[in-house]
Design a protein around this motif. Structure first.
Motif, PDB file in Angstrom:
ATOM      1  N   TYR A 178       0.951  -1.189   0.115  1.00 44.86           N
ATOM      2  CA  TYR A 178      -0.059   0.114  -0.041  1.00 44.86           C
ATOM      3  C   TYR A 178       0.810   1.370  -0.012  1.00 44.86           C
ATOM      4  O   TYR A 178       1.959   1.278   0.571  1.00 44.86           O
ATOM      5  CB  TYR A 178      -0.957   0.011   1.183  1.00 44.86           C
ATOM      6  CG  TYR A 178      -1.666  -1.162   1.372  1.00 44.86           C
ATOM      7  CD1 TYR A 178      -3.251  -1.182   0.773  1.00 44.86           C
ATOM      8  CD2 TYR A 178      -1.422  -2.165   1.931  1.00 44.86           C
ATOM      9  CE1 TYR A 178      -4.013  -1.991   1.006  1.00 44.86           C
ATOM     10  CE2 TYR A 178      -2.327  -3.260   2.075  1.00 44.86           C
ATOM     11  CZ  TYR A 178      -3.430  -3.246   1.399  1.00 44.86           C
ATOM     12  OH  TYR A 178      -4.505  -4.228   1.597  1.00 44.86           O
ATOM     13  N   ASP A 179       0.403   2.337  -0.576  1.00 50.70           N
ATOM     14  CA  ASP A 179       0.908   3.512  -0.702  1.00 50.70           C
ATOM     15  C   ASP A 179       0.552   4.162   0.689  1.00 50.70           C
ATOM     16  O   ASP A 179      -0.642   4.338   1.139  1.00 50.70           O
ATOM     17  CB  ASP A 179       0.481   4.369  -1.793  1.00 50.70           C
ATOM     18  CG  ASP A 179       0.888   5.815  -1.816  1.00 50.70           C
ATOM     19  OD1 ASP A 179       1.186   6.570  -1.059  1.00 50.70           O
ATOM     20  OD2 ASP A 179       1.719   6.144  -2.870  1.00 50.70           O
ATOM     21  N   LEU A 180       1.812   4.778   1.293  1.00 44.99           N
ATOM     22  CA  LEU A 180       1.477   5.251   2.739  1.00 44.99           C
ATOM     23  C   LEU A 180       0.835   6.543   2.823  1.00 44.99           C
ATOM     24  O   LEU A 180       0.172   6.955   3.572  1.00 44.99           O
ATOM     25  CB  LEU A 180       2.725   5.217   3.570  1.00 44.99           C
ATOM     26  CG  LEU A 180       3.280   4.101   4.374  1.00 44.99           C
ATOM     27  CD1 LEU A 180       4.820   4.275   4.700  1.00 44.99           C
ATOM     28  CD2 LEU A 180       2.487   3.505   5.505  1.00 44.99           C
ATOM     29  N   GLY A 181       1.006   7.035   1.722  1.00 40.61           N
ATOM     30  CA  GLY A 181       0.297   8.617   1.670  1.00 40.61           C
ATOM     31  C   GLY A 181      -1.442   8.481   1.012  1.00 40.61           C
ATOM     32  O   GLY A 181      -1.978   9.172   1.745  1.00 40.61           O
ATOM     33  N   THR A 182      -1.653   7.803   0.180  1.00 40.62           N
ATOM     34  CA  THR A 182      -2.915   7.679  -0.423  1.00 40.62           C
ATOM     35  C   THR A 182      -3.768   6.347  -0.056  1.00 40.62           C
ATOM     36  O   THR A 182      -4.817   6.339  -0.116  1.00 40.62           O
ATOM     37  CB  THR A 182      -2.815   7.638  -1.855  1.00 40.62           C
ATOM     38  OG1 THR A 182      -2.122   6.111  -2.208  1.00 40.62           O
ATOM     39  CG2 THR A 182      -2.079   8.608  -2.294  1.00 40.62           C
ATOM     40  N   GLY A 183      -3.119   5.489   0.512  1.00 39.67           N
ATOM     41  CA  GLY A 183      -3.826   4.106   1.100  1.00 39.67           C
ATOM     42  C   GLY A 183      -3.953   3.186  -0.322  1.00 39.67           C
ATOM     43  O   GLY A 183      -4.389   2.077  -0.065  1.00 39.67           O
ATOM     44  N   GLU A 184      -3.687   3.732  -1.433  1.00 35.96           N
ATOM     45  CA  GLU A 184      -3.930   2.584  -2.652  1.00 35.96           C
ATOM     46  C   GLU A 184      -3.029   1.735  -2.530  1.00 35.96           C
ATOM     47  O   GLU A 184      -1.864   1.509  -2.025  1.00 35.96           O
ATOM     48  CB  GLU A 184      -3.304   3.552  -4.123  1.00 35.96           C
ATOM     49  CG  GLU A 184      -3.217   2.687  -5.301  1.00 35.96           C
ATOM     50  CD  GLU A 184      -2.410   3.549  -6.347  1.00 35.96           C
ATOM     51  OE1 GLU A 184      -2.401   3.038  -7.272  1.00 35.96           O
ATOM     52  OE2 GLU A 184      -2.059   4.821  -6.063  1.00 35.96           O
ATOM     53  N   CYS A 185      -3.675   0.154  -2.910  1.00 41.41           N
ATOM     54  CA  CYS A 185      -3.027  -0.704  -3.129  1.00 41.41           C
ATOM     55  C   CYS A 185      -2.394  -1.108  -4.364  1.00 41.41           C
ATOM     56  O   CYS A 185      -3.221  -1.104  -5.444  1.00 41.41           O
ATOM     57  CB  CYS A 185      -3.949  -2.040  -2.576  1.00 41.41           C
ATOM     58  SG  CYS A 185      -3.089  -3.669  -2.694  1.00 41.41           S
TER      59      CYS A 185
END
Length: 123
Positions: A90-97
């Motif tokens: 996951y992207d720590l900034g956006t939460g995108e997986c």
């Protein structure tokens, strides 16, 4: 007879609240810590750059509260966290997986005030 429409102001939405989490100097770079803030389990990460990220501690794929034990990394210039269970990234900034676009990790804005990490929570 004529009617006059009266426009009332829209009710204001409750504003977000900044909550104190922990002293930043108690965080170890590259490792996660779990916080309980207003009954929300939050995983926080201090990166080697000094940036602090906060995400939901709950793994979207399994429902287990384990994200603070995830593996910190990066994809290009984007900091990431990999779930310790099934390794979704996951992207720590956006939460995108990155590994399963159907999954999304909750994220929180952070700031440091007087040496303490604060996390922004919606009411």
């Amino acid at each position: 007879m004529s009617s006059t429409a009266i426009t009332l102001p829209a009710p204001s939405a409750p504003s977000a609240v900044w909550e104190r989490g922990c002293p930043v100097d108690e965080l170890e770079p590259g490792w996660g810590e779990a916080l309980l803030v207003r009954m929300k389990q939050i995983a926080v990460f201090l990166l080697g750059t000094g940036e602090v990220y906060a995400v939901a501690h709950r793994d979207p794929a399994t429902g287990s509260n384990v994200m603070a034990r995830g593996i910190v990394g990066s994809k290009g210039d984007r900091p990431t966290i990999a779930s310790p269970l099934h390794k979704q990234v996951y992207d720590l900034g956006t939460g995108e997986c990155f590994t399963d676009p159907r999954l999304m990790l909750g994220t929180y804005r952070t700031r440091v005030v007087g040496g303490f990490l604060e996390v922004e929570l919606q009411p």
